[in-house]
Design a protein around this motif. Structure first.
Motif, PDB file in Angstrom:
ATOM      1  N   ARG A 124      38.075 -34.787  -1.018  1.00  0.00           N
ATOM      2  CA  ARG A 124      38.294 -34.316  -2.380  1.00  0.00           C
ATOM      3  C   ARG A 124      37.368 -35.022  -3.368  1.00  0.00           C
ATOM      4  NH1 ARG A 124      43.137 -34.222   0.398  1.00  0.00           N
ATOM      5  NH2 ARG A 124      44.179 -32.178   0.332  1.00  0.00           N
ATOM      6  N   VAL A 125      36.753 -34.206  -4.235  1.00  0.00           N
ATOM      7  CA  VAL A 125      35.781 -34.712  -5.200  1.00  0.00           C
ATOM      8  C   VAL A 125      36.069 -34.138  -6.580  1.00  0.00           C
ATOM      9  CG1 VAL A 125      33.324 -34.973  -5.733  1.00  0.00           C
ATOM     10  CG2 VAL A 125      34.041 -34.709  -3.345  1.00  0.00           C
ATOM     11  N   ALA A 126      36.108 -34.993  -7.596  1.00  0.00           N
ATOM     12  CA  ALA A 126      36.216 -34.561  -8.994  1.00  0.00           C
ATOM     13  C   ALA A 126      34.840 -34.743  -9.637  1.00  0.00           C
ATOM     14  CB  ALA A 126      37.260 -35.388  -9.735  1.00  0.00           C
ATOM     15  N   ASP A 127      34.206 -33.627 -10.002  1.00  0.00           N
ATOM     16  CA  ASP A 127      32.822 -33.681 -10.484  1.00  0.00           C
ATOM     17  C   ASP A 127      32.687 -33.398 -11.973  1.00  0.00           C
ATOM     18  OD1 ASP A 127      33.522 -31.007 -10.246  1.00  0.00           O
ATOM     19  OD2 ASP A 127      31.509 -30.356  -9.679  1.00  0.00           O
ATOM     20  N   ALA A 128      33.789 -33.437 -12.704  1.00  0.00           N
ATOM     21  CA  ALA A 128      33.761 -33.234 -14.149  1.00  0.00           C
ATOM     22  C   ALA A 128      34.858 -34.095 -14.774  1.00  0.00           C
ATOM     23  CB  ALA A 128      33.986 -31.760 -14.501  1.00  0.00           C
ATOM     24  N   PRO A 129      34.642 -34.608 -15.988  1.00  0.00           N
ATOM     25  CA  PRO A 129      35.657 -35.472 -16.611  1.00  0.00           C
ATOM     26  C   PRO A 129      37.040 -34.839 -16.661  1.00  0.00           C
ATOM     27  CG  PRO A 129      33.603 -35.585 -17.851  1.00  0.00           C
ATOM     28  CD  PRO A 129      33.416 -34.513 -16.805  1.00  0.00           C
ATOM     29  N   ALA A 130      37.112 -33.526 -16.881  1.00  0.00           N
ATOM     30  CA  ALA A 130      38.414 -32.866 -16.984  1.00  0.00           C
ATOM     31  C   ALA A 130      39.167 -32.853 -15.655  1.00  0.00           C
ATOM     32  CB  ALA A 130      38.229 -31.436 -17.483  1.00  0.00           C
ATOM     33  N   ALA A 131      38.427 -32.989 -14.545  1.00  0.00           N
ATOM     34  CA  ALA A 131      39.059 -32.966 -13.217  1.00  0.00           C
ATOM     35  C   ALA A 131      39.471 -34.352 -12.740  1.00  0.00           C
ATOM     36  CB  ALA A 131      38.105 -32.336 -12.199  1.00  0.00           C
ATOM     37  N   VAL A 132      39.040 -35.391 -13.438  1.00  0.00           N
ATOM     38  CA  VAL A 132      39.343 -36.757 -13.017  1.00  0.00           C
ATOM     39  C   VAL A 132      40.755 -37.127 -13.472  1.00  0.00           C
ATOM     40  CG1 VAL A 132      38.700 -39.186 -13.208  1.00  0.00           C
ATOM     41  CG2 VAL A 132      36.913 -37.425 -13.082  1.00  0.00           C
ATOM     42  N   ASP A 133      41.603 -37.470 -12.524  1.00  0.00           N
ATOM     43  CA  ASP A 133      42.991 -37.835 -12.798  1.00  0.00           C
ATOM     44  C   ASP A 133      43.206 -39.272 -12.324  1.00  0.00           C
ATOM     45  OD1 ASP A 133      45.724 -38.187 -12.922  1.00  0.00           O
ATOM     46  OD2 ASP A 133      46.229 -36.314 -11.902  1.00  0.00           O
ATOM     47  N   PRO A 134      43.503 -40.198 -13.214  1.00  0.00           N
ATOM     48  CA  PRO A 134      43.698 -41.587 -12.782  1.00  0.00           C
ATOM     49  C   PRO A 134      44.836 -41.753 -11.784  1.00  0.00           C
ATOM     50  CG  PRO A 134      44.392 -41.281 -15.068  1.00  0.00           C
ATOM     51  CD  PRO A 134      43.669 -40.040 -14.668  1.00  0.00           C
ATOM     52  N   LEU A 135      45.763 -40.788 -11.743  1.00  0.00           N
ATOM     53  CA  LEU A 135      46.879 -40.881 -10.803  1.00  0.00           C
ATOM     54  C   LEU A 135      46.464 -40.538  -9.375  1.00  0.00           C
ATOM     55  CD1 LEU A 135      49.777 -39.303 -12.910  1.00  0.00           C
ATOM     56  CD2 LEU A 135      49.030 -41.688 -12.779  1.00  0.00           C
ATOM     57  N   THR A 136      45.305 -39.903  -9.195  1.00  0.00           N
ATOM     58  CA  THR A 136      44.834 -39.543  -7.853  1.00  0.00           C
ATOM     59  C   THR A 136      43.555 -40.298  -7.475  1.00  0.00           C
ATOM     60  OG1 THR A 136      43.523 -37.665  -8.652  1.00  0.00           O
ATOM     61  CG2 THR A 136      45.830 -37.233  -8.071  1.00  0.00           C
ATOM     62  N   ARG A 137      43.237 -41.332  -8.217  1.00  0.00           N
ATOM     63  CA  ARG A 137      41.960 -42.021  -8.017  1.00  0.00           C
ATOM     64  C   ARG A 137      41.818 -42.661  -6.642  1.00  0.00           C
ATOM     65  NH1 ARG A 137      45.427 -45.289 -10.561  1.00  0.00           N
ATOM     66  NH2 ARG A 137      45.456 -47.536 -10.068  1.00  0.00           N
ATOM     67  N   ARG A 138      42.945 -42.910  -5.977  1.00  0.00           N
ATOM     68  CA  ARG A 138      42.880 -43.567  -4.669  1.00  0.00           C
ATOM     69  C   ARG A 138      42.545 -42.598  -3.541  1.00  0.00           C
ATOM     70  NH1 ARG A 138      46.221 -48.689  -4.838  1.00  0.00           N
ATOM     71  NH2 ARG A 138      46.849 -48.367  -2.699  1.00  0.00           N
ATOM     72  N   HIS A 139      42.563 -41.278  -3.800  1.00  0.00           N
ATOM     73  CA  HIS A 139      42.217 -40.335  -2.737  1.00  0.00           C
ATOM     74  C   HIS A 139      41.327 -39.182  -3.203  1.00  0.00           C
ATOM     75  CE1 HIS A 139      45.250 -37.242  -3.887  1.00  0.00           C
ATOM     76  NE2 HIS A 139      45.949 -38.280  -4.267  1.00  0.00           N
TER      77      HIS A 139
END
Length: 278
Positions: A124-139
């Motif tokens: 899983r990859v978040a490639d935009a600021p809006a997709a980045v969730d600090p609650l899922t940062r570990r995976h």
């Protein structure tokens, strides 16, 4: 009795699956809990697929052979069936980043490793600021540039099938790098996260993370879609291929045949492994 153990773990604070001296590992933690729960000196499990340090699992499978009388005695005064009691007791012993979803009697011929016909991973990859969730940062891997999912899928298509993945594997003397990649593709979810699905009969060391690293280079436009196939045909590690971080990778599911095919598949897999690895 041979038991099947279905488990999940957050790999962040584990040094991978395989037991290692002086290191916290999934295998070491699980086997210690099993020994305590069963009141035995040692418990040894066989796993479907060893995961590297930092890699997670939702659908990992292992098996353990245990004497019926040991299993019955371990239930103590519980009114639950022995396997249900064992599962409950294990989860009372294990740390919160390792959970046993179920313990069941394995069917005849079952081998967690050799009976498996495929393993399915997700990256899983978040490639935009809006997709980045600090609650899922570990995976979920945070990627600094936008990705072209269509280009990555075009690059992935030639990699599917029976191939020599030497260009994407960390070599081990005497071991084969030939694998059957059954599926490799990318989707962008409603939350904006890009998820890679990677399915194969088996994987060699670093294979999934190297494949993803190669395809991310295509997705951000640094390489053309034809590059992945060129790397594969080179059959040697390409300095342009980055092995991406482990924390974006999760073992989602392990597939097994049914009935008599369990034992037949295990026999075929053992014979293949012996002939290829020597």
């Amino acid at each position: 009795m041979r038991t099947r153990i279905d488990l999940a773990y957050d790999g962040t604070d584990f040094s991978g699956w395989a037991k290692q001296p002086q290191r916290r590992t999934v295998q070491g933690t699980l086997e210690a809990a099993l020994a305590t729960a069963l009141r035995v000196e040692e418990a040894r499990v066989t796993v479907a697929g060893r995961t590297d340090a930092g890699v997670h699992a939702r659908g990992q499978v292992a098996h353990l052979d245990v004497d019926d009388d040991v299993l019955a005695a371990s239930a103590g005064r519980s009114t639950d069936p022995p396997l249900v009691a064992l599962c409950r007791r294990l989860n009372g012993i294990l740390p919160p980043d390792l959970v046993v979803h179920g313990v069941s009697e394995a069917p005849d011929g079952f081998d967690a490793r050799f009976s498996a016909i495929w393993r399915r991973y997700a990256y899983r990859v978040a490639d935009a600021p809006a997709a980045v969730d600090p609650l899922t940062r570990r995976h979920v891997l945070t990627w600094p540039r936008p990705l072209d999912v269509e280009a990555m899928n075009a690059a992935a298509a030639p990699l599917v099938g029976l191939q020599d993945f030497a260009a994407f594997c960390k070599r081990r003397e005497g071991a084969t790098t030939v694998r059957t990649l059954l599926d490799l593709g990318f989707d962008r979810g409603p939350d904006g996260v890009v998820t890679a699905r990677v399915v194969a009969d088996a994987f060699c060391h670093n294979m999934v993370r190297a494949l993803i690293g190669c395809l991310l280079a295509v997705g951000e436009g640094r390489q053309p879609p034809t590059w992945a196939g060129e790397v594969l045909r080179g059959r040697r590690r390409d300095v342009g291929v980055t092995v991406v971080h482990a924390h974006g990778l999760t073992l989602e599911e392990v597939g097994y045949p049914t009935g008599a095919e369990l034992a037949a598949q295990a026999d075929r897999a053992r014979a293949k492994r012996e002939s290829l690895d020597g």
